[in-house]
Design a protein around this motif. Structure first.
Motif, PDB file in Angstrom:
ATOM      1  N   TYR A  17      11.626  -2.827  14.440  1.00 20.60           N
ATOM      2  CA  TYR A  17      10.618  -3.383  13.549  1.00 20.60           C
ATOM      3  C   TYR A  17      11.244  -3.672  12.187  1.00 20.60           C
ATOM      4  O   TYR A  17      11.913  -2.826  11.605  1.00 20.60           O
ATOM      5  CB  TYR A  17       9.460  -2.393  13.381  1.00 20.60           C
ATOM      6  CG  TYR A  17       8.235  -3.047  12.786  1.00 20.60           C
ATOM      7  CD1 TYR A  17       7.214  -3.520  13.593  1.00 20.60           C
ATOM      8  CD2 TYR A  17       8.116  -3.211  11.404  1.00 20.60           C
ATOM      9  CE1 TYR A  17       6.104  -4.151  13.059  1.00 20.60           C
ATOM     10  CE2 TYR A  17       7.012  -3.840  10.860  1.00 20.60           C
ATOM     11  CZ  TYR A  17       6.008  -4.309  11.687  1.00 20.60           C
ATOM     12  OH  TYR A  17       4.912  -4.935  11.160  1.00 20.60           O
ATOM     13  N   ASP A  40      12.151  -6.528  20.450  1.00 23.75           N
ATOM     14  CA  ASP A  40      10.899  -6.130  19.801  1.00 23.75           C
ATOM     15  C   ASP A  40      10.818  -4.629  19.533  1.00 23.75           C
ATOM     16  O   ASP A  40       9.879  -4.172  18.876  1.00 23.75           O
ATOM     17  CB  ASP A  40       9.701  -6.553  20.668  1.00 23.75           C
ATOM     18  CG  ASP A  40       9.441  -8.055  20.588  1.00 23.75           C
ATOM     19  OD1 ASP A  40       9.727  -8.629  19.525  1.00 23.75           O
ATOM     20  OD2 ASP A  40       8.971  -8.629  21.580  1.00 23.75           O
ATOM     21  N   SER A  41      11.781  -3.873  20.045  1.00 21.00           N
ATOM     22  CA  SER A  41      11.746  -2.435  19.796  1.00 21.00           C
ATOM     23  C   SER A  41      12.185  -2.102  18.367  1.00 21.00           C
ATOM     24  O   SER A  41      12.027  -0.982  17.912  1.00 21.00           O
ATOM     25  CB  SER A  41      12.637  -1.698  20.798  1.00 21.00           C
ATOM     26  OG  SER A  41      13.994  -2.039  20.563  1.00 21.00           O
ATOM     27  N   SER A  53       8.066  -9.330  14.780  1.00 18.97           N
ATOM     28  CA  SER A  53       7.577  -8.147  14.073  1.00 18.97           C
ATOM     29  C   SER A  53       8.301  -8.022  12.736  1.00 18.97           C
ATOM     30  O   SER A  53       9.123  -7.130  12.523  1.00 18.97           O
ATOM     31  CB  SER A  53       7.767  -6.897  14.924  1.00 18.97           C
ATOM     32  OG  SER A  53       6.880  -6.936  16.006  1.00 18.97           O
ATOM     33  N   THR A  70      12.638 -11.401  17.038  1.00 13.77           N
ATOM     34  CA  THR A  70      11.319 -10.760  17.048  1.00 13.77           C
ATOM     35  C   THR A  70      10.437 -11.402  15.997  1.00 13.77           C
ATOM     36  O   THR A  70      10.928 -11.980  15.029  1.00 13.77           O
ATOM     37  CB  THR A  70      11.424  -9.248  16.772  1.00 13.77           C
ATOM     38  OG1 THR A  70      10.118  -8.678  16.905  1.00 13.77           O
ATOM     39  CG2 THR A  70      11.930  -8.960  15.371  1.00 13.77           C
ATOM     40  N   TRP A 119       2.383   0.057  12.851  1.00 16.05           N
ATOM     41  CA  TRP A 119       3.711   0.329  13.390  1.00 16.05           C
ATOM     42  C   TRP A 119       3.784   1.656  14.096  1.00 16.05           C
ATOM     43  O   TRP A 119       4.404   1.794  15.155  1.00 16.05           O
ATOM     44  CB  TRP A 119       4.790   0.212  12.297  1.00 16.05           C
ATOM     45  CG  TRP A 119       4.779   1.322  11.272  1.00 16.05           C
ATOM     46  CD1 TRP A 119       4.208   1.291  10.053  1.00 16.05           C
ATOM     47  CD2 TRP A 119       5.389   2.616  11.391  1.00 16.05           C
ATOM     48  NE1 TRP A 119       4.389   2.477   9.397  1.00 16.05           N
ATOM     49  CE2 TRP A 119       5.111   3.312  10.192  1.00 16.05           C
ATOM     50  CE3 TRP A 119       6.123   3.263  12.377  1.00 16.05           C
ATOM     51  CZ2 TRP A 119       5.551   4.613   9.962  1.00 16.05           C
ATOM     52  CZ3 TRP A 119       6.575   4.553  12.147  1.00 16.05           C
ATOM     53  CH2 TRP A 119       6.283   5.221  10.949  1.00 16.05           C
ATOM     54  N   MET A 142      12.690   1.590  12.949  1.00 18.72           N
ATOM     55  CA  MET A 142      12.066   0.955  11.791  1.00 18.72           C
ATOM     56  C   MET A 142      13.145   0.607  10.782  1.00 18.72           C
ATOM     57  O   MET A 142      13.907   1.474  10.344  1.00 18.72           O
ATOM     58  CB  MET A 142      11.073   1.916  11.117  1.00 18.72           C
ATOM     59  CG  MET A 142       9.774   2.122  11.863  1.00 18.72           C
ATOM     60  SD  MET A 142       8.740   0.641  11.923  1.00 18.72           S
ATOM     61  CE  MET A 142       8.212   0.495  10.222  1.00 18.72           C
ATOM     62  N   ILE A 180       7.735   0.643  19.683  1.00 16.73           N
ATOM     63  CA  ILE A 180       8.726   0.496  18.621  1.00 16.73           C
ATOM     64  C   ILE A 180       9.654   1.703  18.622  1.00 16.73           C
ATOM     65  O   ILE A 180       9.208   2.846  18.717  1.00 16.73           O
ATOM     66  CB  ILE A 180       8.000   0.339  17.258  1.00 16.73           C
ATOM     67  CG1 ILE A 180       7.262  -0.994  17.229  1.00 16.73           C
ATOM     68  CG2 ILE A 180       8.975   0.443  16.109  1.00 16.73           C
ATOM     69  CD1 ILE A 180       6.277  -1.121  16.102  1.00 16.73           C
TER      70      ILE A 180
END
Lengths: 198, 980, 343
Positions: free
Chosen positions: B167, B164-165, B193, B191, B470, B490, B487
């Protein structure tokens, strides 16, 4: 005989500028030259209307009359064209034009307005049809292919009509009768000394 | 070289409007030349100043026969109308655009963006090769190096911080196929996300509409608006945002002499063509809608039969509406009672009436509630499920509908299956992977911040962080973020950086990220905010004009776009990049098990076939690539208003254009698609349907199924639940299933065959049998006026967080602070602080935002296009003449627009106009490249800076999120404006 | 910037606004209903039309998003008046002025003949009338003027006279060069006019002697020569014509070289009209000047040719100037027989 005209139905025009970019796209018109533009009247107030405007290809065109070098000519379809080889960029046609159609590229430091550029009704110029040189100087020649100007063909709301004057006047007339309102054929009186009677 | 040549060959065919005739006095070209050539050559030969080159065009009719021209059709990427783009290609170069006259949607037309779209492909301002930031400098790298390094880095982050880190931000400009594999990539990575632009445009619409009657989409179509006798456009400016839709709107207005009512704080270009214009205060949509309904109920204008047959709990709404008498509505929204009475009468009595809304309704802290109120207005007046009615929701990008359908959404897998176990198991079957393997990809979250720990299965079923938050997911203390860590990386595909509110916070967040990857045709604002020194990658992605694939327009029509030209420069398409990443991450072969891959590029057609195999819930099962391509070939055959092709056509007979979903059953079934949702006047095989029985069969003893209402030709003549094997068995319809279908259902159901439903049956048998019985697979339910699962089951007015009317906050406060979508939402505290500190005095002007016709979204792409950029060269703020005079501001001068958070300020030009009311300012949201007064041009990689730069409107936007979807508040905040 | 309104509209808006702000009450609900926040009207029915707008203003102007302000003019029928002027009035007026001037001078020549130098005691001695720099200024200006005049006339008559002779292409080239020369030679011409102003201003201040000179018709009629300083009243008139017309041509010309920099379309049309009208008057005037300086009067040309004139001629035509020059210095600036020995 066909007498080509433009008619912008201001009750349909939403100033989306498709006509403007279609023209840029079709003829690769450079930055700063606006063969067609959309003017918004009464901007932001009730009664606001936008009108797309370019060369109207006038009857007895003032630009042709005032040109000191007679570089204008009218085609069999009543399209007003000019020869960039003869044009000297004096700017008189801009003063005479009721619609602000003539455009001049800036070349050099002062006074050297380049050769006038304007809407060709997508009909090219005096060079031979579809030649590279015609395209480079005047843009593409859709009329010779049996197509109408791209600005009108791509108009998002079909506000801008192009084609034989009688036919587009009839289309406009029918629209106005059907919907019950119409702000008129903008510029027709000035360009063609007639208007669309409804 | 001939730059531009046409298809028509030497033969000249004239347009009917062009009669060939000889004008008495007119000179044709050759006559002109003859006359002018008395001393031909002569002096001209001496001319050296570009004059002597004129060649005599004596070659009469020598129409040049140019090189071979191929014509390709794709779909314009700039809004959701779905205009066909017809491209002329010569030797692999896109040389011209022609009107797409045969498309029933745009009929040859375009807006400024569509008419200039060719430039996107040839733009020299595109990102040309992969780049990496090394110590603050952009450096060119190879694709292999880029994929290797990015893969290694995110794997490292995953090992350290969990999946989940990272995105995954996708794009509404993806094709359906790209969106689908991107969502699949998120699932395989482990994830939820995974998000895209729908979050910030119509997420609240999807939530609100789906919770009312079943599906989160436009119920009718642009073309169908031609049938309406009354239309309300609320919170939308389609004249600028969806210009081609206005063709249908204005035609409808003209043909039917229809009422066109525009409700908006701003006198928009759309309003200029209205028959009634209602100016409201930003953020008071619910009072206005309830105010309209007050008159409807007061005068008995509601559609009583429709309500009793097809609507649940309208009486709950009556109670709330009763509070909104004309005086209170006027006190809150500023709209006089008489005016709303007229609107109410027109909408309720001059039918069919349609309601059109866009982001003016959705981008609010009460976005979902707004949308619900609008749906209820349609329901109360019986304006759903018929031609000329419905919720005509205009979406924003080419494929924002499709990308939403494909599950680029933190709350769902593809096609709205949600995140529940059944959904994961369904997709595991479609993907042919083990459910347990998928589950193992997800994270275990330890207990923290007073919250319980989470197992992998719970993580898998827990919605991710929304794209609007985010940077909060980066910046907030880790105990406030409901996952193992915040997060850290990205992965941004096709998404601008300036489209999310609170840009100063985003800049902070960018600086803290361990990794930033921007995959886009342009570097985007993310790259140019000067927030990072290294660990930043730019991947050049081609535009969707340079790739095959399908796109879903706002009206659910799916159109196949073909690659016009090969990807420019070193850019690659989304399919290839996702595939290479998946390979690098070690699950490429697993992920593309059933999809043909050629030279690292997965084939779009094969991806769509996989979507068809799993897309039962939304009727994405019948649109095979073959059928979609046939539609593009036969565009001319579809009717302008009904969008239907004649039944006898061999290829597309009886189909609706683009097979608008739901298109039931397997492609071989030839379901025509559904032009108008929930239309009971048609047989389901002709695109009929009912409201979806999505919320059970009864609640508190009251039925949720339709009463005495059913689609034409239905075997069941009352409401019915959604179809499962259990229901089939009761009806005896299981006998109608073929042996193969039964085998498939048995395989799917295992021990619990009764639970196999219309949405999980991979054989399509249940849907096929339903169609034969004339019933809708999803059941025949009532639409809900009371959506009990939402925070405000019946919408109530809540003042914006930053309201110009602090006096109303006590009565109409925003919702209490809560936790949603892994994040805290402290809107209440922010609102209270703003009221306590008297923010409305220091920042007295309402700031709202919206679109310009020339630009789109974050605007990097369109601002890089000189044909468009020339038309809007400066960022501006519209300010009322009165406010301008008070401040000594003149039209065209620079002003500072300052916002109440982060000491934010933006330097923009003033456009003084009465288009906005007194106390209101408007900014377009497409600009970026200036930040708080500073020109950031130098931070773009060399040669990729857009032509036009300007302050982003989001420099000054503020806190505020919808409780259901995390939608941001862009339409109502406060600001102050001062002359520079 | 999206749309640039005219100052005029802003002004009106501001006026309405000031009134409205004063009148409006403070309640929000009421604010939304005052003139600033129109609500409830029917924008379709209220649409503007051409006729209505033409009643307010002779040209129709709106907002436009491109920076080219003149593009905001939608329709300006005044172009027709401009055309009438340029295509009807101007050619006739020009022809009349130019041909008329030539005809008058011809008549004058026919009746009066060349004004011959009167022989006297000083005949044959020379006096310096214009030094090298003055002559440079004159000839720079005048040569520019001739080309400017010809190229200027080409704008009017080229297509009528030259084009049929040499054909459009060749004429295009000529006209292009003519246009370039018109624009580029305008600069030395303007410098020349400025120089002449500085050089000769003090000698061209009108005074009483001029009245007498005019009363005597400058000696063109009759035998007596009225007194004159360095410049007689006729020459002063030429000087002031050159300065006046020259400046007017410069200002209007500059406006056309930098079109729309300072004025709008109406202004541009006006500039062109003024430039053309003064231009032809200027040409007519200069024709007379050329006539008298060359063919019309014996000995006059020397002043600008060699710079030295016959002292006898000078004493007749510019007696006061000769006296003044000689008084300044016994020998005066003249050369010749009474060469002053060096002191």
């Amino acid at each position: 005989m066909a007498r080509m005209k433009f008619l912008c139905d201001a009750d349909r025009c939403i100033e989306c500028n498709a006509c403007v970019t279609a023209c840029k796209n079709e003829h690769e018109v450079p930055w700063g030259i606006n063969r067609r533009r959309v003017v918004t009247l009464n901007d932001g107030k009730p009664g606001e209307r936008s009108v797309s405007m370019a060369c109207m290809h006038c009857t007895d065109a003032p630009c042709a009359a005032v040109c000191p070098v007679n570089c204008f000519y009218t085609t069999a379809d009543a399209v007003v064209l000019h020869s960039k080889d003869i044009c000297i960029g004096c700017g008189y046609c801009f003063y005479a034009c009721p619609f602000g159609a003539p455009q001049y590229p800036k070349v050099g430091n002062f006074g050297s307005r380049g050769k006038m550029d304007k809407c060709t009704y997508c009909a090219g110029g005096p060079e031979s049809d579809f030649s590279t040189i015609e395209y480079e100087k005047y843009g593409s020649n859709r009329l010779a292919e049996g197509k109408l100007p791209l600005c009108a063909e791509m108009c998002s709301t079909k506000a801008l009509l192009a084609g034989d004057g009688d036919m587009i006047a009839e289309i406009y007339k029918q629209r106005v009768i059907k919907r019950g309102y119409g702000s008129g054929a903008w510029g027709w009186k000035t360009a063609y000394r007639e208007t669309v009677a409804i | 070289m001939l730059i531009k040549r046409k298809t028509s060959g030497p033969g000249r065919s004239f347009h009917p409007a062009v009669a060939i005739g000889e004008a008495p006095k007119a000179l044709d070209r050759r006559a002109f030349l003859r006359n002018s050539g008395l001393v031909a050559g002569g002096l001209a030969a001496a001319g050296s100043i570009q004059l002597g080159s004129m060649r005599k065009a004596q070659a009469a009719g020598s129409s040049a026969i140019g090189p071979e021209v191929t014509v390709k059709k794709n779909i314009c990427t700039h809004c959701s109308v779905g205009c066909t783009v017809t491209a002329e290609v010569v030797n692999g170069v896109w040389v011209g655009q022609e009107p797409s006259f045969t498309s029933p949607i745009n009929r040859g037309t375009h807006c400024a963006k569509g008419a200039a779209i060719r430039e996107l492909v040839s733009s020299d301002r595109r990102l040309k090769y992969p780049m990496k930031m090394v110590d603050g400098q952009w450096t060119r790298i190879s694709w292999d190096q880029a994929i290797d390094e990015i893969g290694d880095k995110i794997t490292g982050l995953r090992d350290k911080y969990g999946p989940d880190s990272v995105y995954w931000l996708g794009s509404a400009k993806f094709t359906n196929e790209a969106a689908y594999i991107f969502r699949k990539l998120g699932a395989f990575w482990g994830t939820n996300s995974v998000d895209h632009q729908a979050r910030i445009c119509h997420s609240t619409t999807v939530a609100g509409v789906a919770n009312t009657w079943g599906y989160g989409a436009q119920t009718n179509s642009y073309n169908d608006i031609r049938n309406a006798k009354t239309m309300i456009i609320l919170g939308g400016n389609p004249a600028e945002a969806h210009p081609v839709s206005l063709q249908h709107v204005l035609s409808g207005k003209e043909i039917n002499r229809a009422n066109m009512i525009v409700i908006d704080p701003r006198f928009t270009r759309t309003a200029a063509h209205a028959t009634d214009y209602v100016r409201i205060r930003s953020g008071t949509d619910i009072p206005v809608v309830w105010g309209i309904l007050w008159h409807v109920f007061e005068n008995g204008w509601e559609d009583k039969e429709f309500i009793s047959q097809r609507v649940y709990a309208m009486d709950d709404v009556r109670k709330e509406v009763a509070k909104w008498n004309p005086e209170e509505v006027e006190r809150v929204s500023g709209v006089p009672g008489e005016q709303l009475k007229r609107v109410a009468k027109l909408f309720a009595t001059e039918k069919p009436a349609t309601l059109i809304w866009c982001m003016g309704a959705t981008q609010h802290t009460v976005g979902t509630a707004n949308v619900r109120a609008l749906c209820i207005l349609c329901l109360a007046t019986g304006n759903v499920g018929k031609p000329g009615t419905g919720a005509n929701i205009f979406r924003g990008h080419t494929n924002v509908q499709g990308a939403t359908d494909m599950g680029l959404d933190v709350t769902s897998l593809p096609l709205y299956y949600g995140l529940v176990e059944g959904a994961w198991k369904h997709w595991a079957r479609v993907w042919d992977v083990e459910y347990d393997w998928l589950q193992a990809r997800f994270d275990e979250v330890p207990a923290k911040g007073g919250r319980k720990s989470r197992t992998r299965k719970e993580s898998m079923e827990s919605p991710g962080i929304t794209s609007t938050r985010w940077f909060d997911g980066v910046n907030l203390p880790e105990d406030q973020v409901d996952q193992r860590t915040g997060i850290k990386a990205m992965m941004v595909f096709g998404h601008g950086g300036n489209t999310v509110t609170r840009l100063p916070e985003a800049v902070k967040g960018l600086g803290k990220l361990d990794l930033l990857v921007v995959a886009d045709p342009h570097p985007t604002t993310f790259a140019a905010l000067d927030a990072r020194r290294d660990n930043t990658y730019l991947l050049p992605i081609c535009t969707s004009l340079e790739m095959d694939g399908s796109r879903t327009a706002s009206n659910r029509s799916i159109q196949w776009g073909e690659q016009i030209v090969k990807p420019a420069f070193e850019s690659k398409n989304d399919y290839e990049v996702v595939y290479r990443l998946a390979q690098k991450l070690g699950f490429g072969d697993k992920m593309f098990k059933n999809i043909k891959v050629v030279d690292n590029v997965p084939e779009a057609e094969d991806i769509l076939r996989e979507i068809n195999r799993g897309g039962w819930s939304t009727g994405y099962c019948g649109q095979s690539p073959e059928r979609l391509k046939a539609h593009m070939r036969n565009q001319a055959k579809f009717d302008l208003v009904t969008l239907r092709a004649p039944k006898d056509d061999p290829e597309v007979g009886g189909d609706y254009y683009g097979l608008p979903w739901p298109c039931w059953g397997k492609p071989e079934l030839k379901h025509p698609g559904t032009h108008i949702l929930y239309n009971t006047n048609l047989h389901i095989k002709d695109g009929g349907g009912t409201f979806r029985a999505r919320f059970g069969t009864e609640r508190n003893g009251v039925t949720l199924l339709a009463e005495d209402s059913f689609a034409k030709g239905s075997d069941l003549t009352d409401g019915y639940p959604e179809f499962t094997m259990a229901v089939f068995k009761k009806l005896g319809w299981d006998k109608d299933l073929t042996a193969e279908e039964m085998a498939s259902i048995t395989k799917t159901g295992g021990a619990n065959i009764d639970a196999v439903s219309w949405a999980t049956d991979l054989s399509g048998g249940i849907q096929r049998v339903c169609l034969d019985h004339g019933v809708t697979p999803y059941g025949n339910g009532k639409a809900r006026a009371n959506a009990w699962n939402l925070p405000d089951p019946v919408p109530v007015h809540r003042e914006p967080i930053y309201t110009p009317r602090p006096d109303l906050v006590a009565k109409y406060p925003t919702r209490p602070d809560e936790r949603q979508l892994r994040m805290p939402n402290i809107g209440f505290s922010v609102q209270k602080a703003a009221v306590d500190r008297g923010i409305a005095k220091d920042f007295p002007i309402i700031l709202t935002s919206g679109r310009l016709v020339e630009y789109e979204g974050g605007g990097e792409e369109t601002r890089s296009n000189p044909w468009l950029a020339e038309l809007q060269q400066d960022m501006f703020v519209e300010i009322n003449t009165g406010d301008a005079t008070d401040r000594g501001i003149k039209d065209g001068q620079f002003v500072w627009v300052s916002g109440p958070e982060n000491n934010a300020k933006a330097k923009v030009k003033a456009l003084v106009t009465d288009r906005v009311g007194k106390g209101v300012a408007f900014m377009p949201f497409h600009f970026s490249g200036w930040y708080q007064g500073e020109d950031m041009r130098k931070f773009y990689p060399h040669g990729t800076d857009p032509v036009v730069l300007g302050e982003s409107s989001n420099n000054t936007t503020t806190y505020g999120f919808d409780p259901v979807t995390g939608m941001q508040e862009t339409k109502c905040t406060l600001c102050q404006i001062r002359a520079v | 910037m999206r749309r640039t309104p005219t100052t005029f509209r802003t002004l009106i808006a501001a006026t309405i606004l000031t009134a409205a702000v004063g009148a409006s009450s403070t309640s929000f609900a009421q604010q939304t209903r005052d003139g600033l926040n129109p609500t409830g009207q029917n924008p379709t029915a209220e649409s503007v039309n051409e006729e209505f707008l033409f009643k307010q203003d002779p040209k129709i102007t709106g907002r436009i998003s491109i920076p080219d302000g003149k593009a905001a003019n939608l329709i300006q029928p005044a172009g027709r008046d401009y055309r009438d002027f340029r295509e009807w009035w101007l050619p006739w007026l020009s022809a009349l002025a130019v041909l008329g001037a030539i005809a008058l001078l011809g008549l004058f020549y026919f009746f009066r003949g060349r004004i011959l130098m009167e022989r006297g005691p000083d005949t044959g001695r020379k006096i310096l009338r214009f030094n090298g720099f003055e002559r440079f200024a004159h000839w720079m200006t005048s040569s520019c003027f001739i080309i400017l005049a010809l190229s200027g006339l080409n704008y009017i008559f080229g297509k009528r006279l030259l084009m049929p002779l040499i054909g459009a292409d060749a004429f295009g080239v000529v006209a292009q060069y003519a246009k370039f020369s018109h624009i580029y030679l305008a600069w030395p011409f303007m410098i020349g006019v400025a120089l002449m102003l500085v050089l000769w201003l003090k000698d061209n201040i009108p005074n009483k002697i001029d009245i007498a000179w005019i009363k005597a018709f400058g000696g063109f009629v009759g035998d007596k020569h009225p007194s004159a300083g360095r410049f007689n009243a006729g020459q002063k008139m030429v000087f002031w014509m050159v300065i006046g017309f020259g400046s007017a041509m410069s200002v209007t010309g500059l406006m056309m070289i930098f079109p729309f920099a300072l004025t709008d379309i109406t202004g541009m049309q006006l500039m062109q009209v003024i430039h053309a009208l003064i231009g032809i008057a200027f040409i007519a005037g200069i024709l007379a000047h050329i006539y008298i300086g060359t063919l019309g009067m014996e000995g006059a040309y020397d002043a600008m040719g060699s710079g030295k004139v016959d002292l006898g001629w000078a004493k007749v035509h510019h007696d006061l100037w000769v006296e003044q020059e000689q008084a300044k210095n016994a020998s005066g600036p003249q050369l010749g027989r009474h060469q002053v020995p060096a002191e």
